[in-house]
Design a protein around this motif. Structure first.
Motif, PDB file in Angstrom:
ATOM      1  N   SER A 134       0.852  -1.184   0.090  1.00 29.01           N
ATOM      2  CA  SER A 134      -0.005   0.058  -0.108  1.00 29.01           C
ATOM      3  C   SER A 134       0.853   1.284   0.129  1.00 29.01           C
ATOM      4  N   ASN A 135       0.493   2.282  -0.783  1.00 25.17           N
ATOM      5  CA  ASN A 135       1.356   3.435  -0.881  1.00 25.17           C
ATOM      6  C   ASN A 135       0.664   4.746  -0.163  1.00 25.17           C
ATOM      7  N   THR A 136      -0.319   4.359   0.672  1.00 21.78           N
ATOM      8  CA  THR A 136      -0.968   5.465   1.540  1.00 21.78           C
ATOM      9  C   THR A 136      -1.629   4.366   2.841  1.00 21.78           C
ATOM     10  N   ALA A 137      -1.213   5.251   4.069  1.00 17.56           N
ATOM     11  CA  ALA A 137      -1.387   4.770   5.157  1.00 17.56           C
ATOM     12  C   ALA A 137      -2.493   5.621   5.816  1.00 17.56           C
ATOM     13  N   GLY A 138      -3.132   6.336   5.027  1.00 14.43           N
ATOM     14  CA  GLY A 138      -4.167   7.368   5.314  1.00 14.43           C
ATOM     15  C   GLY A 138      -3.736   8.496   6.038  1.00 14.43           C
ATOM     16  N   THR A 139      -4.520   9.403   6.800  1.00  9.04           N
ATOM     17  CA  THR A 139      -4.058  10.534   7.351  1.00  9.04           C
ATOM     18  C   THR A 139      -4.679  10.608   8.935  1.00  9.04           C
ATOM     19  N   TYR A 140      -5.252   9.416   9.478  1.00  8.40           N
ATOM     20  CA  TYR A 140      -5.731   9.210  10.622  1.00  8.40           C
ATOM     21  C   TYR A 140      -4.513   8.937  11.655  1.00  8.40           C
ATOM     22  N   VAL A 141      -4.789   8.202  12.732  1.00  9.96           N
ATOM     23  CA  VAL A 141      -4.132   7.868  13.830  1.00  9.96           C
ATOM     24  C   VAL A 141      -3.062   6.574  13.313  1.00  9.96           C
ATOM     25  N   CYS A 142      -3.333   5.809  12.445  1.00  7.15           N
ATOM     26  CA  CYS A 142      -2.615   4.820  11.786  1.00  7.15           C
ATOM     27  C   CYS A 142      -1.036   5.223  11.350  1.00  7.15           C
ATOM     28  N   ASN A 143      -1.630   6.304  10.347  1.00  8.55           N
ATOM     29  CA  ASN A 143      -0.313   7.165   9.585  1.00  8.55           C
ATOM     30  C   ASN A 143       0.524   7.883  10.705  1.00  8.55           C
ATOM     31  N   HIS A 144      -0.060   8.517  11.593  1.00  8.64           N
ATOM     32  CA  HIS A 144       0.333   9.312  12.898  1.00  8.64           C
ATOM     33  C   HIS A 144       1.344   8.416  13.518  1.00  8.64           C
ATOM     34  N   VAL A 145       0.723   7.172  13.953  1.00  4.91           N
ATOM     35  CA  VAL A 145       1.900   6.275  14.514  1.00  4.91           C
ATOM     36  C   VAL A 145       2.946   5.748  13.632  1.00  4.91           C
ATOM     37  N   PHE A 146       2.616   5.404  12.463  1.00  8.49           N
ATOM     38  CA  PHE A 146       3.595   5.243  11.551  1.00  8.49           C
ATOM     39  C   PHE A 146       4.543   6.269  11.231  1.00  8.49           C
ATOM     40  N   TYR A 147       4.226   7.311  11.285  1.00 11.28           N
ATOM     41  CA  TYR A 147       5.228   8.437  11.093  1.00 11.28           C
ATOM     42  C   TYR A 147       6.036   8.781  12.293  1.00 11.28           C
ATOM     43  N   GLY A 148       5.160   8.593  13.428  1.00 13.87           N
ATOM     44  CA  GLY A 148       6.227   8.759  14.615  1.00 13.87           C
ATOM     45  C   GLY A 148       7.266   7.754  14.726  1.00 13.87           C
ATOM     46  N   CYS A 153      12.916   5.794  14.531  1.00 10.65           N
ATOM     47  CA  CYS A 153      14.008   5.088  14.023  1.00 10.65           C
ATOM     48  C   CYS A 153      15.330   6.003  13.925  1.00 10.65           C
ATOM     49  N   ARG A 154      15.035   7.256  13.553  1.00 12.15           N
ATOM     50  CA  ARG A 154      16.444   8.251  13.143  1.00 12.15           C
ATOM     51  C   ARG A 154      17.390   8.201  14.293  1.00 12.15           C
ATOM     52  N   LEU A 156      17.467   5.738  16.751  1.00 15.67           N
ATOM     53  CA  LEU A 156      17.891   4.372  17.154  1.00 15.67           C
ATOM     54  C   LEU A 156      18.346   3.469  15.946  1.00 15.67           C
ATOM     55  N   PRO A 157      19.832   3.733  15.522  1.00 15.48           N
ATOM     56  CA  PRO A 157      20.337   2.918  14.462  1.00 15.48           C
ATOM     57  C   PRO A 157      20.128   1.425  14.679  1.00 15.48           C
ATOM     58  N   GLY A 158      19.804   0.910  13.757  1.00 12.75           N
ATOM     59  CA  GLY A 158      19.843  -0.791  13.890  1.00 12.75           C
ATOM     60  C   GLY A 158      18.070  -1.093  14.188  1.00 12.75           C
ATOM     61  N   MET A 159      17.212  -0.165  14.815  1.00 12.98           N
ATOM     62  CA  MET A 159      15.917  -0.647  14.976  1.00 12.98           C
ATOM     63  C   MET A 159      15.046  -0.598  13.568  1.00 12.98           C
ATOM     64  N   ARG A 160      14.633  -1.812  13.091  1.00 12.68           N
ATOM     65  CA  ARG A 160      13.663  -1.560  12.076  1.00 12.68           C
ATOM     66  C   ARG A 160      12.285  -1.675  12.205  1.00 12.68           C
ATOM     67  N   ALA A 161      11.333  -1.080  11.255  1.00 12.88           N
ATOM     68  CA  ALA A 161      10.203  -0.722  11.656  1.00 12.88           C
ATOM     69  C   ALA A 161       9.259  -0.772  10.595  1.00 12.88           C
ATOM     70  N   GLY A 162       8.036  -0.985  10.769  1.00 13.61           N
ATOM     71  CA  GLY A 162       6.974  -0.830   9.768  1.00 13.61           C
ATOM     72  C   GLY A 162       5.749  -0.838  10.279  1.00 13.61           C
ATOM     73  N   PHE A 163       4.515  -0.727   9.223  1.00 11.88           N
ATOM     74  CA  PHE A 163       3.137  -0.493   9.510  1.00 11.88           C
ATOM     75  C   PHE A 163       2.564  -1.476   8.608  1.00 11.88           C
ATOM     76  N   VAL A 164       1.359  -2.428   9.198  1.00  9.26           N
ATOM     77  CA  VAL A 164       0.690  -3.084   8.536  1.00  9.26           C
ATOM     78  C   VAL A 164      -0.711  -2.870   8.827  1.00  9.26           C
ATOM     79  N   HIS A 165      -1.495  -2.831   7.688  1.00 13.19           N
ATOM     80  CA  HIS A 165      -3.223  -2.664   7.761  1.00 13.19           C
ATOM     81  C   HIS A 165      -3.675  -4.114   7.553  1.00 13.19           C
TER      82      HIS A 165
END
Length: 213
Positions: A134-148, A153-154, A156-165
């Motif tokens: 997916s190329n959009t996580a929306g603009t609600y709380v999910c995207n808010h958490v994903f962006y945050g 991660c910037r 905390l080098p070495g920590m990998r992360a992502g979001f799943v709907h």
């Protein structure tokens, strides 16, 4: 390997949120070889990131996978990009409804997931589970958490992360005729595959998964 995996509480008039139901199940069923930390974030713009940051600072995970509900989608969606904007169609569970507000005023315009999203999609489809990039996580709380999360991660080098709907559960879709759904057992199976591929794959596959519009 220490893994933090999060879901959300129910919102928008729903009695349940499949993101937390599936996360709590995968935590219960995980083997001893993984240190899996599950948490239910509030569906609130402010509270969600506060709690997430506390969890990351407390546990210092190697991998973070945030999971949210995307009612109306028919597949497991591996989110590619988080954007620096809150634009809420409905208020969050605290009654806040930001419109056209940046998440971090001095932050980057967007961040990309550091999960091997295309390798995950291929593995899910091979297992018979509908999946997509997916190329959009929306603009609600999910995207808010994903962006945050990716902003964290910037620092905390070495920590990998992502979001799943994930889609609605059948009992949710039954109240909205025509809405697609997925069984909870399949969502849990999908999360197990996402964890495995995220841990095993250092680099992503190069597969076509773009969209025209």
């Amino acid at each position: 390997m220490k893994i933090l995996i999060t879901g959300f509480d129910a919102f928008g008039g729903e009695a349940v949120n499949p993101s937390w139901l599936s996360v709590s199940r995968i935590c219960q069923e995980a083997g001893d070889e993984l240190t899996l930390i599950g948490a239910c974030l509030p569906t609130e713009f402010s509270g969600s990131l506060t709690m997430l940051q506390q969890l990351v600072e407390s546990h210092r995970p190697d991998l973070v996978i945030a999971v949210g509900q995307a009612g109306g989608r028919s597949s497991i969606s591996l989110e590619r990009v988080a954007i620096n904007i809150d634009d809420a169609r409905i208020p969050d569970n605290a009654g806040w409804q930001p419109i056209d507000e940046p998440i971090h005023p001095a932050g980057e315009a967007a961040y990309f997931s550091s999960l091997p999203i295309k390798a995950i999609v291929q593995a899910l489809r091979t297992a018979g589970i509908p999946a997509e990039v997916s190329n959009t996580a929306g603009t609600y709380v999910c995207n808010h958490v994903f962006y945050g999360l990716m902003h964290l991660c910037r620092h905390l080098p070495g920590m990998r992360a992502g979001f799943v709907h994930i889609p609605y559960l059948p009992e949710q879709a039954a109240k909205q005729p025509g809405a697609p759904s997925m069984a909870l057992d399949d969502m849990v199976r999908a999360l197990a595959i996402i964890l495995r591929i995220s841990l095993d794959s250092g680099t992503d596959l190069r597969l076509n998964a773009g969209t025209e519009c």
